[in-house]
Design an enzyme around this catalytic site. Sequence first.
Site, PDB file in Angstrom:
ATOM      1  N   ILE A 258       0.652  -1.098   0.093  1.00 14.27           N
ATOM      2  CA  ILE A 258      -0.221   0.104  -0.057  1.00 14.27           C
ATOM      3  C   ILE A 258       0.924   1.646   0.017  1.00 14.27           C
ATOM      4  CG2 ILE A 258      -1.890   1.230   0.863  1.00 14.27           C
ATOM      5  CD1 ILE A 258      -2.198  -1.358   0.577  1.00 14.27           C
ATOM      6  N   GLY A 268      -5.500  -2.252   3.265  1.00 15.07           N
ATOM      7  CA  GLY A 268      -4.603  -3.925   3.664  1.00 15.07           C
ATOM      8  C   GLY A 268      -5.768  -4.768   3.350  1.00 15.07           C
ATOM      9  N   GLU A 295       4.575 -15.689   0.942  1.00 16.38           N
ATOM     10  CA  GLU A 295       6.507 -15.706   0.993  1.00 16.38           C
ATOM     11  C   GLU A 295       7.042 -14.721   1.545  1.00 16.38           C
ATOM     12  OE1 GLU A 295       9.705 -14.311  -2.463  1.00 16.38           O
ATOM     13  OE2 GLU A 295       7.729 -15.083  -2.768  1.00 16.38           O
TER      14      GLU A 295
END
Length: 482
Positions: A258, A268, A295
């Site tokens: 963001i 978010g 990840e």
Amino acid sequence: MTIKSFNTLLTFDANQVTNINLVWDIEELNYKNSKENKEDKDDKAHIEGQEEEEEEEEEEEEEEGYGPTSFKPSFSHQIFPDEQVQGYEPCKIDIYFGAGSLTSYIDTNYTLQSKNLTNVEGELIKVFSKQDPPISKQLFYKYIEEKEKSFKPIGKKIHEYAIIDKESGEETEFEVYFGRITDQAVFRYHEKLQIFVLWYIDGSSYIWTDDPNWDIFFIFEKKIIDGEKRYGIAGYSTIYNFYHHPEQTRARISQFLILPPYQRMGHGKYLFNSIYQYYKTNDGFYGPVYDVTIEDPADEFNLLRNYVDLKNIMDEKLFDNVIPDLNANNKSVFEEIRKKLLVPYKQSKICLEIYLFSKFLGTPNSDPKYKDFRIAIKKRLYKQNIGDSEQIEKVKQQVAEENEENLRLEQEVLQELQDIENERNGTNIKYVVKSKESLPPSEPEKSKEEIEKDRLEEILQLYKDLEENYHKTLSSLNLISK
């Protein structure tokens, strides 16, 4: 304050001297120019007096908000070594983007032709889009005035929402769009956008390839300017599609950003939920989406993830039938969560920890169930963190043993060569390689008791940090008072 000098080499913090500007219309640029011209005149006189300074501050306060949205990078080490810029003049780096189109222009006195040690313009051009590199000031102003207003979001609209400003009560609309990297419009737009990950995600890397497995979600702000609907980028996320047997997809969030002007406003959660909602009803690259993973998430992102996942689980009442014990078999509950919400098993267990933690708030530490709960988490932390440390120690020991063996072999080879020389010269010289014992003494190794003590202290600190984060999540969910 940096003083002008043409003889003394100056070093600047790249983050501090860089200003990133998002421009919606030409009026913002005109305002910024008039303001800078006024500041240049003031600089010539330097400081005229306290009275004039106060008047200037008052004028700035009255006119605040007319210029482009401006903010500074958090990281620059992938562009400038050690995040430093060196040269002989005060350094100016203004980077302008069309708020929606991301058409760009670099305004710096450290140009390709300057004699400064750091070629700012040259280094920045390396990381900008190759298809749409920065343009000249004249062309940029012309583009903003004539074409920026015609920009339309890239991809397919999948969600819209509004954010209400707590102070003013003003409502701002936003839209979320989805696109695949195989769409050339998406690929080209992302190539312009991805420079922001270098500035705001430490250790991030670019997606230069046209690998078809990439999906991208964008957030655009929508506003009305001069009666026309306009759009500007607010954030985005890249997702990689992995194959999951037999014909499914595991979607992994790779980058999630963001932009600074829109942070701490709730975007978010909207972007995260948009990703979930899209994959619940749409196939990934290989077929239906099995779950959505992350990840290498940063701590702050974990807070967002825990909030979104636990809220969705509780809204669906999926913990109503859970066995309130971390050591119990709750696989059926976790499987239902995965199927309905695309939350993977491991993350469901974290959410269960937070959920059960909320039930123990106010419980004495001596309570047997609360004690078992804390021990179960500390065991997880030990296995998750110390287990890796033990493996590292084993590798270190293997390397040390290999080094000793290499030293012995080296001694034998060199002695064989020396023996040839001895036979030729009639000497009896022994070649000595410095052994481990003859090297300078290193720091004394810690005893097993000391190592274990350090490990336990590490676990206690990790548990303390974890409790603090769980408190933040529960507070965000209004399950405890802030």
